[in-house]
Design an enzyme around this catalytic site. Structure first.
Site, PDB file in Angstrom:
ATOM      1  N   ASP A 282       0.866  -1.176   0.000  1.00 12.45           N
ATOM      2  CA  ASP A 282       0.000   0.000   0.000  1.00 12.45           C
ATOM      3  C   ASP A 282       0.901   1.223   0.000  1.00 12.45           C
ATOM      4  O   ASP A 282       2.001   1.157  -0.520  1.00 12.45           O
ATOM      5  CB  ASP A 282      -0.958  -0.043   1.210  1.00 12.45           C
ATOM      6  CG  ASP A 282      -2.277   0.682   0.948  1.00 12.45           C
ATOM      7  OD1 ASP A 282      -2.217   1.834   0.501  1.00 12.45           O
ATOM      8  OD2 ASP A 282      -3.343   0.102   1.184  1.00 12.45           O
ATOM      9  N   HIS A 316       1.535   1.874  -3.254  1.00 12.39           N
ATOM     10  CA  HIS A 316       0.505   2.648  -3.960  1.00 12.39           C
ATOM     11  C   HIS A 316       0.968   4.072  -4.170  1.00 12.39           C
ATOM     12  O   HIS A 316       0.700   4.677  -5.210  1.00 12.39           O
ATOM     13  CB  HIS A 316      -0.802   2.624  -3.176  1.00 12.39           C
ATOM     14  CG  HIS A 316      -1.552   1.339  -3.323  1.00 12.39           C
ATOM     15  ND1 HIS A 316      -2.772   1.120  -2.729  1.00 12.39           N
ATOM     16  CD2 HIS A 316      -1.257   0.206  -3.991  1.00 12.39           C
ATOM     17  CE1 HIS A 316      -3.202  -0.098  -3.030  1.00 12.39           C
ATOM     18  NE2 HIS A 316      -2.290  -0.668  -3.791  1.00 12.39           N
TER      19      HIS A 316
END
Length: 542
Positions: A282, A316
């Site tokens: 993430d 991300h």
């Protein structure tokens, strides 16, 4: 805004004008975990590390030594005045038996929640550290769900054959029935009427994944040298803490690991993050401060941080603010970062309902390579989706209608970005505010960005690009500007022979300036939408 940046030069002034960060100090006394029965075979689970920490703190503090070896343990709670030190070659393996962990009231994604207590946990402590050259492994694969589209066919077959359960759509694997059940309950971990105590959440315990390390309401923290890998959820999570030093740490989680952020500095004050590496599933380096009404009520911004000399691989976002930023963020000095293979580079995200003000952010010297999505993005209309659409998902921008200003309206302003390169991205720059609250006072200077698409600017105000080169494959147009005001480009360079330099639309667009820019390098310079006057654009040589 400029007066702030005058104080910030990553080379000439490595320490911007911020309060000094108080660092912990420890007695020289050392306690070896082997004195409490620890066996380094990776099989014998013991409480030796916890016993050593408790004894050390009770004696006035010092160093708890984890020597080289493979040590199996349940969760660890830190204590005042203790430095938990992992020698080189030490591997601390957290138990994969979920019964070894207990549910507590805590905060998750900025909201009061019940979760399994973090593998390394501390609350209301002072003078604590985790140091050394060893490794913590969080046994995250026993906790995390995995989406089928994140794996190869062979990996998916191997995973499903290992145990666990698959949902009805056969597109997500869960490690247990409890985990699957939790996934079917909207916002399952949030405290709400009828579910107030940890006991109320026992039926979905496996779904409530623990973070690797949480230090809540602590003062004088040092994390240095260690590797945190295979975290069940967020990896490094200082929460409502102050005087934080994170230096030369490594966070490593699988690329498919959901919610496995590298570091989340949430509602924290005064700190340094430097020399660290993040390769996670993430966001890499993330700034947060609570979510929506609860975050605004908490009212604790993340502020007064230096972040420098870090590398982010898969993530991300490389450096991220949001989307839980309702308490605000301010006075962040970010320099000398490298992003390689992240979905997004510099990522600023929020949404209606968040509220909060993000301001006085100064970023200098960022180099990126192989960015999947946007190199730089400001988005006040973030909709909690992955930054890179999956196959079949719509990529069309949403139609955004104005809403009244209220305490839930987020604000991004006074942000300066200098000296940026990007070798490969889907989009170089994207700015998307709200009709009622544009992103404003953003400066990007001295940048060379190679991408497929160049720049999109929607609902923005007081945006300045100076000495920016946009080398994009798609050039119709180079600059897409919608309903934005006071946008200036000074010495803009772009792909030679571009089809269209600038498309301007929206009846609220005005005062677009091009200075020291060769408009003749494009086949067509400006295309105006309906209700846009030619007076909106001013082209000059200086």
């Amino acid at each position: 805004m400029g007066s702030w940046l005058m104080h910030f030069d990553a080379t000439a002034t490595p320490n911007p004008p911020l309060p000094p960060v108080k660092t912990p100090e420890f007695r020289k006394d050392t306690v070896n975990i082997t004195k409490f029965g620890a066996v380094p075979n990776g099989l014998t689970k013991s409480t030796a590390i916890q016993q050593a920490i408790d004894a050390c703190s009770k004696a006035g503090g010092g160093v708890v030594l984890v020597p080289r070896g493979h040590w199996l343990t349940a969760g660890i709670e830190m204590r005042n005045n203790v430095n938990l030190h992992l020698a080189k070659g030490a591997l601390v393996q957290f138990s994969d038996n979920h019964a070894d962990y207990h549910l507590i009231k805590t905060s998750w994604e900025g909201v009061e929640a019940v979760r399994n207590q973090a593998l390394i946990y501390g609350e209301n402590l002072e003078n604590i550290a985790v140091t050394g050259e060893g490794v913590f492994d969080g046994a995250g694969d026993t906790w995390r769900a995995v989406k089928k589209n994140k794996l190869t066919e062979t990996q998916w077959k191997r995973l499903t054959a290992s145990g666990g359960v698959v949902n009805e759509k056969k597109d997500t694997w869960y490690p247990s029935e409890q985990s699957l059940k939790g996934s079917t309950i909207p916002e399952a971990f949030y405290i709400r009427p009828g579910k107030q105590t940890p006991k109320d959440f026992e039926d979905i315990k496996d779904f409530l994944r623990p973070d690797m390390i949480v230090l809540a309401r602590c003062k004088r923290i040092l994390l240095e040298g260690v590797t945190f890998q295979n975290s069940p959820a967020w990896t490094i999570h200082p929460l409502m803490s102050e005087d934080i030093t994170v230096r030369n740490v490594y966070a490593f989680n699988p690329e498919y690991g959901q919610n496995t952020d590298g570091i989340d500095l949430e509602s924290c004050k005064n700190g340094i993050l430097e020399g660290s590496t993040f390769d996670v599933g993430d966001d890499g380096i993330c700034i947060k401060s609570g979510r929506d009404e609860q975050g605004r009520k908490r009212g604790m911004p993340t502020e007064n941080f230096i972040i420098r000399n870090c590398t982010v691989y898969h993530a991300h976002g490389g450096f991220v603010i949001g989307s839980e930023m309702s308490g605000g963020a301010r006075n962040l000095y970010v320099s000398n970062l490298t992003f390689m293979g992240t979905d997004v580079g510099l990522r600023f995200k929020a949404a209606r309902g968040r509220g909060g003000v993000v301001e006085n952010i100064f970023i200098d010297n960022v180099d990126m390579k192989n960015i999947v999505g946007q190199a730089i993005i400001f988005d006040l209309y973030y909709m909690a989706k992955d930054p890179v659409p999956l196959a079949g998902e719509s990529t069309a921008p949403p139609v955004i209608k104005a809403e009244p200003l209220n305490e839930g309206t987020p604000t991004f302003r006074h942000i300066e970005i200098k000296n940026v390169t990007c070798n490969g991205a889907e989009t170089a720059i994207m700015l998307r505010g709200l009709p009622e609250m544009p992103v404003k006072d953003i400066s990007i200077e001295n940048a060379v960005l190679q991408s497929t698409k160049p720049m999109l600017c929607i609902e923005a105000e007081n945006i300045r690009l100076k000495n920016v080169t946009l080398l994009s494959k798609e050039t119709k147009p180079v600059l897409e500007i919608q309903n934005s005001q006071n946008i200036s480009f000074d010495n803009l360079k772009y792909t030679a022979g571009a089809d269209l330099l600038m498309r301007i639309t929206g009846d609220r667009t005005k005062n677009i300036k091009l200075t020291n820019t060769d408009t003749k390098a494009a086949k067509k310079d400006v295309e105006l939408g309906d209700k846009v006057s030619k007076k909106v654009v001013l082209v000059s040589k200086n």
